[in-house]
Structures are given as structure tokens and as C-alpha cells.
Design a protein around this motif. Structure first.
Motif, mmCIF file in Angstrom:
data_model
loop_
_atom_site.group_PDB
_atom_site.id
_atom_site.type_symbol
_atom_site.label_atom_id
_atom_site.label_comp_id
_atom_site.label_asym_id
_atom_site.label_seq_id
_atom_site.Cartn_x
_atom_site.Cartn_y
_atom_site.Cartn_z
ATOM 1 N N UNK A 158 -29.162 144.308 44.490
ATOM 2 C CA UNK A 158 -30.371 145.010 44.068
ATOM 3 C C UNK A 158 -31.642 144.162 44.154
ATOM 4 N N UNK A 159 -31.567 143.038 44.845
ATOM 5 C CA UNK A 159 -32.740 142.175 45.018
ATOM 6 C C UNK A 159 -33.327 142.389 46.412
ATOM 7 N N UNK A 172 -41.128 140.039 57.524
ATOM 8 C CA UNK A 172 -40.143 141.110 57.416
ATOM 9 C C UNK A 172 -39.879 141.391 55.949
ATOM 10 N N UNK A 173 -39.767 142.679 55.628
ATOM 11 C CA UNK A 173 -39.346 143.109 54.291
ATOM 12 C C UNK A 173 -37.931 143.655 54.407
ATOM 13 N N UNK A 174 -37.021 143.144 53.578
ATOM 14 C CA UNK A 174 -35.629 143.570 53.581
ATOM 15 C C UNK A 174 -35.354 144.303 52.272
ATOM 16 N N UNK A 175 -35.068 145.610 52.315
ATOM 17 C CA UNK A 175 -34.831 146.366 51.086
ATOM 18 C C UNK A 175 -33.618 145.839 50.319
ATOM 19 N N UNK A 204 -40.211 135.637 49.240
ATOM 20 C CA UNK A 204 -40.384 136.281 47.936
ATOM 21 C C UNK A 204 -39.158 137.155 47.678
ATOM 22 N N UNK A 205 -38.638 137.089 46.466
ATOM 23 C CA UNK A 205 -37.519 137.932 46.078
ATOM 24 C C UNK A 205 -37.744 138.453 44.664
ATOM 25 N N UNK A 206 -37.350 139.708 44.422
ATOM 26 C CA UNK A 206 -37.395 140.259 43.070
ATOM 27 C C UNK A 206 -36.375 141.389 42.964
#
Length: 307
Positions: free
Chosen positions: A130-131, A160-163, A181-183
Motif C-alpha cells: 500500500x505504499x 515515474x510515479x508507481x501506484x 519519495x514514498x508514502x
């Protein structure tokens, strides 16, 4: 009666002192204490884009004459992390990769920001369940592959954005550096974020009413995304008109240039390679100085009720 040393002894001492002084001047010149910095001789334009992020001006060798010195500051509502404070450590489960963690929840943030320094034949590890993950290339080139076996080459200034829970891998045959960045994703109804890949120069300049800086947003602004990443450019002498105080958190990395950042009640000189965490409601303001543009990459949480 006081006795004075013979004149010959005084002459000998003066002779030795003169030789020592001449030797010191040569050493000083050779070591660069009084010479122009390399960038002034070679010109920064000959360097790779964002070279100061991975090759900061204030490298450890330059700190030998400044024991204990750092511009890094950690406060309740902000932190400034400068290159001389970086600590490298292996990134768990990544292959041949060292990490520099700049922002983590230990500070009070709800996201993580780190630099991944990939070496020869390196590969990423997946983020936790879920990150979501965002990567921005600051040096070298990497290959992004996903579960469908499609691949994308990402070079400097690409992102790149990785869902969350999106199967992917980041590989590099040669050294490369990423800002990551990770959240933990904040789900909202049926809104689902998607894989996003692009480059800074392909993003349109957006209007900034009342401001003079240039703004690009790297992610879609739809409700599916709970954060965005902005690229902000300032020419020398330009500054923020709004003295911002807001509920959003920020994670910032200066990519180019130098200036003054106000954080809370303090004013900090900053330059390329510096990272800043800003907690909710900390007063913040920036002015660009020097002879070249400032560019920074900045995280901002969006599209979610602060409750």
C-alpha cells in the motif's frame, strides 16, 4: 645586563623564516586556499545537469579545516539536511545500492524522501504494501520495467510515479542517482492513481497568480493522487511573494542554484544539494541569490481532507 643573541643567529632565524614563508605560499596556492574554485575555472556550464546534487561544493575533503561544522539543522517543525551530514547505508533488499535518508516519519513527516545511489548492475526492491513511490533521476540513467514486461528508459530529469502495490523494478547497469519519495497511499473512494512517466521539459508551465517563479507539476492534479511533485524555477533576485503558512507538508531538494530560505523564525543560506522538510504551518519563504537560476523539486500532499 640583558644579553642579545649574536647578529649571525638573528640572520639565520630570519633566513629560515623567509624560506618557510615562501614554502607556505606555494602550498597555499597549490591547495587552492587563495585560488578560484574549480567551477569558476572550468565553468559550471560544462557540468552535467544537477551535478551539485551528487557532487556538492562542500565535500568532506573541504571540511578538514572546519571540524564539527555543518549547516544542518533539525527543529520541531522543520529540518535542513546539507551534504556534509549525509550518511550512506545499504537500502534494504535493493541490490548494489546505497541510500541517504533525508526525511522520515521519525521527524514527524508522513512520507519518506531519500537518495538512492545505484551502482553497477543494481536493482530496486518493491516498497511495502500500500505504499506509493515517485522517482526522479538526477544522475545517470535507469530502466523501469513493470509486470507486463514493458520497459522505459529514464534519464536525468525524467520521473515515474508507481501506484501502491504496482509490480515494478528499477535497474541500472552503470552508476545512477535517484530522488525517491514514498508514502502510504490515502485511498479515496473509487479514485485510482495510475502509472505516470514523464520528463520535466515536457510538463507545461502553469500560471502562478501574484508570483513570478516558474511552476511545473509532474503528476496529474486529479483526486486519485494524494500528493504532487512540483518543479519550481527562480531567476536570481526572484522570491516568493506569499509568506506561506499552510497545513501541507513539504519535502524539498535544491537541484540548482542558491539562496536564502526562511523557516520558522530563522534564515538559512541554502544551495544545490540541500534538502528541507517543512512541517504543517511552519512559516516559509525563499529568495534566489547568485548568478544562476534556482531550481528545486518539492513534495506537497494534496486532495485530502486534513481531518
Amino acid at each position: 645586563m640583558q644579553r642579545f643573541p649574536p647578529l649571525t643567529n638573528l640572520f639565520f632565524v630570519f633566513f629560515i623564516f623567509s624560506i618557510s614563508l615562501s614554502f607556505f605560499e606555494v602550498v597555499v596556492s597549490e591547495q587552492g586556499f587563495c585560488s578560484a574554485p574549480t567551477s569558476a575555472i572550468n565553468g559550471e556550464n560544462s557540468k552535467a545537469l544537477y551535478w551539485k546534487v551528487t557532487n556538492p561544493t562542500l565535500a568532506p575533503v573541504h571540511l578538514e579545516d572546519l571540524p564539527g561544522f555543518t549547516r544542518s539543522v533539525y527543529k520541531r517543525d522543520y529540518a535542513l539536511i546539507t551534504p556534509e551530514s549525509h550518511v550512506l547505508s545499504p537500502l534494504p533488499e535493493w541490490k548494489n545500492t546505497l541510500g541517504i535518508h533525508l526525511i522520515t516519519p521519525a521527524m514527524g513527516s508522513h512520507f519518506v524522501m531519500y537518495i538512492a545511489k545505484m551502482q553497477d548492475n543494481s536493482r530496486s526492491a518493491p516498497p511495502p504494501v500500500d505504499v506509493e513511490r515517485f522517482i526522479f533521476v538526477v544522475d545517470g540513467a535507469v530502466t523501469l520495467t513493470n509486470g507486463s514486461d514493458s520497459s522505459h528508459s529514464l534519464v536525468v530529469d525524467s520521473f515515474a510515479y508507481l501506484p501502491p502495490n504496482f509490480q515494478h523494478a528499477i535497474d541500472s547497469d552503470t552508476p545512477a542517482s535517484l530522488v525517491v519519495f514514498e508514502r502510504r497511499h490515502s485511498y479515496l473512494g473509487n479514485h485510482v492513481p495510475e502509472l505516470t512517466i514523464g520528463s520535466t521539459d515536457k510538463q507545461p508551465l502553469l500560471e502562478t497568480p501574484g508570483e513570478i517563479f516558474q511552476l511545473r507539476k509532474l503528476l496529474p492534479t486529479s483526486m486519485a493522487y494524494d500528493f504532487n511533485i512540483h518543479i519550481m524555477d527562480f531567476q536570481p533576485g526572484e522570491y516568493l511573494n506569499v509568506k506561506e503558512v499552510h497545513y501541507n507538508q513539504h519535502g524539498l531538494l535544491l537541484l540548482e542554484g542558491q539562496g536564502i530560505y526562511r523557516l520558522g523564525d530563522s534564515w538559512h543560506p541554502v544551495q544545490a544539494g540541500d534538502a528541507i522538510w517543512m512541517a504543517p504551518f511552519v512559516p516559509q519563504w525563499y529568495a534566489a541569490l547568485g548568478k544562476s537560476r534556482t531550481r528545486y523539486l518539492i513534495y506537497k500532499d494534496v486532495n485530502r481532507n486534513p481531518l
